[in-house]
Write a protein that holds these residues in place. Structure first.
Motif, short mmCIF file in Angstrom:
data_model
loop_
_atom_site.label_atom_id
_atom_site.label_comp_id
_atom_site.label_asym_id
_atom_site.label_seq_id
_atom_site.Cartn_x
_atom_site.Cartn_y
_atom_site.Cartn_z
N ILE A 95 -10.30 -2.51 -7.35
CA ILE A 95 -9.71 -3.61 -6.74
C ILE A 95 -9.62 -4.85 -7.17
CG2 ILE A 95 -10.59 -5.25 -4.69
CD1 ILE A 95 -12.14 -2.70 -3.49
N ARG A 96 -10.56 -5.38 -8.18
CA ARG A 96 -10.30 -6.42 -9.03
C ARG A 96 -8.93 -6.62 -9.70
NH1 ARG A 96 -14.30 -10.11 -9.59
NH2 ARG A 96 -13.60 -10.68 -11.69
N LEU B 154 -18.18 -6.82 -3.62
CA LEU B 154 -17.17 -7.60 -3.56
C LEU B 154 -17.18 -8.93 -3.51
CD1 LEU B 154 -14.45 -5.43 -2.06
CD2 LEU B 154 -14.26 -5.82 -4.33
N LEU C 217 -5.84 -6.83 -7.54
CA LEU C 217 -5.59 -8.26 -7.20
C LEU C 217 -5.28 -9.04 -8.42
CD1 LEU C 217 -9.03 -9.02 -5.31
CD2 LEU C 217 -6.73 -9.11 -4.17
N THR D 241 -1.67 -0.89 -2.13
CA THR D 241 -2.59 -0.19 -3.18
C THR D 241 -3.43 0.71 -2.26
OG1 THR D 241 -2.56 -1.82 -4.70
CG2 THR D 241 -4.42 -0.16 -4.88
N ILE E 183 -14.60 -12.13 -3.55
CA ILE E 183 -13.60 -11.39 -2.82
C ILE E 183 -13.95 -10.79 -1.38
CG2 ILE E 183 -12.20 -9.19 -3.08
CD1 ILE E 183 -12.58 -9.32 -6.08
N ILE F 182 -4.52 -3.86 -0.02
CA ILE F 182 -5.20 -3.00 -0.63
C ILE F 182 -6.33 -2.34 0.27
CG2 ILE F 182 -7.01 -2.65 -2.81
CD1 ILE F 182 -6.05 -5.35 -3.88
N ARG G 68 -3.84 -10.60 -1.96
CA ARG G 68 -3.68 -9.45 -1.10
C ARG G 68 -4.83 -9.06 -0.54
NH1 ARG G 68 -2.15 -5.02 -5.41
NH2 ARG G 68 -1.42 -3.79 -3.53
N ARG G 69 -4.69 -8.87 1.08
CA ARG G 69 -5.83 -8.68 1.74
C ARG G 69 -6.41 -7.21 1.38
NH1 ARG G 69 -5.48 -8.34 7.61
NH2 ARG G 69 -3.36 -7.43 7.40
N VAL G 70 -7.83 -7.15 1.44
CA VAL G 70 -8.49 -6.02 0.97
C VAL G 70 -9.18 -5.65 2.55
CG1 VAL G 70 -10.32 -4.90 -0.26
CG2 VAL G 70 -9.04 -6.86 -1.22
N ALA H 148 -13.30 -8.86 2.05
CA ALA H 148 -12.95 -7.81 2.62
C ALA H 148 -12.92 -7.56 4.06
CB ALA H 148 -13.09 -6.46 1.95
#
Length: 296
Positions: free
Chosen positions: A290-291, A206, A294, A260, A211, A236, A183-185, A213
């Motif tokens: 966020i984690r 992140l 994911l 989210t 991760i 997210i 999923r993109r953040v 973003a």
């Protein structure tokens, strides 16, 4: 009237999000000490004082476990944070951070960029982005903003420290390889919000965990968020508001599967947010949410 505050009201009162309060209760026994007739936990004045003390110790560089132990030992009501930490043998980290904070602020007020940069780089190497932000960068920005220097000195010092903090966080971002996530953040500011440093700190933290973003930056238009939502069904989105903002800063249906929403910062009014929108006012908690999203 029932005594004490529910967890949502307690979170607003102490500036620690509800998820963190639940974790502190579960892990350290720190939290609500009474229950309502219906069995719900309620926070009374002594509970709120203990949470504030832990919050301040953690911001000064002490681990949450040690901070909770210090508070629950009963030392803190009669002693300052530094003295209480020293009595419990956890003062080294607190002393180090306080000394670094003094050096950083003094260098900024003296317009000594190289010295301020050296303090920031050393802390990033030792502690990483999250702890450096919470214990050094954010406190330095607040201290300089409220210091008794002349307005011209304070303004130029704020500009200098903001530039150096941004540079340190961007440098940390560039050093960390990131991997594709399912999923993109997206990290955005509310439409009336100009502060981007907390989002940079989140992006750098992140990145340290692999991760990636995408940052939209200051004053993100609602139209940009609408476009992002329509273009991707697995998102997210973190929207930062330091200045007051209403829930209209959120667009789209926050209950949509695959989406989210996380409202971050003190500008949000927690009671006005939909239940499906998570609220955070702490960098480490934002990373945890966020984690978790994911992983789910």
């Amino acid at each position: 009237m029932e005594p004490g505050l529910p967890i949502s009201a307690a979170a607003r009162e102490v500036g620690v999000d509800a998820g963190t309060l639940r974790a502190w209760q579960r892990r350290y026994g720190l939290g609500a000490s009474v229950r309502s007739p219906g069995g719900h936990r309620r926070y009374i004045a002594v509970d709120l004082d203990q949470i504030r003390a832990v919050r301040d110790l953690v911001a000064a560089g002490i681990s949450t476990a040690d901070a909770a132990r210090a508070v629950l030992s009963g030392e803190l009501p009669d002693h300052g944070l530094a003295e209480a930490a020293a009595r419990l043998g956890i003062s080294d980290g607190l002393d180090d951070v306080n000394a670094e904070l003094d050096r950083l602020c003094r260098a900024a007020l003296d317009l000594d960029g190289p010295s301020a940069t050296a303090v920031l780089q050393a802390s990033m190497t030792r502690r990483g982005s999250c702890q450096t932000w919470e214990s050094l960068m954010a406190p330095a920005l607040r201290r300089i903003d409220s210091c008794d220097a002349s307005r011209p000195q304070r303004v130029i010092s704020e500009h200098l420290i903001s530039h150096l903090v941004a540079g340190a966080l961007i440098q940390q971002l560039s050093r960390r390889p990131v991997v594709s996530a399912p999923r993109r953040v997206l990290l955005a500011c509310a439409p009336n919000e100009q502060h981007t440093l907390p989002l940079l700190a989140l992006a750098a933290t992140l990145a340290e965990t692999g991760i990636g973003a995408s940052m939209f930056g200051a004053r993100t238009p609602r139209s940009a968020l609408r476009h992002a939502i329509s273009a991707d069904d697995q998102l997210i989105i973190v929207v930062l508001a330091v200045q007051a903002v209403d829930a209209g800063g959120l667009v789209g249906d926050p209950r949509r599967p695959g989406l989210t929403w996380i409202a971050a910062g003190p500008g949000w009014t927690h009671d006005q947010l939909p239940e499906s929108v998570a609220y955070v006012n702490e960098l480490s908690t934002a990373v945890h949410l966020i984690r978790t999203a994911l992983d789910d």
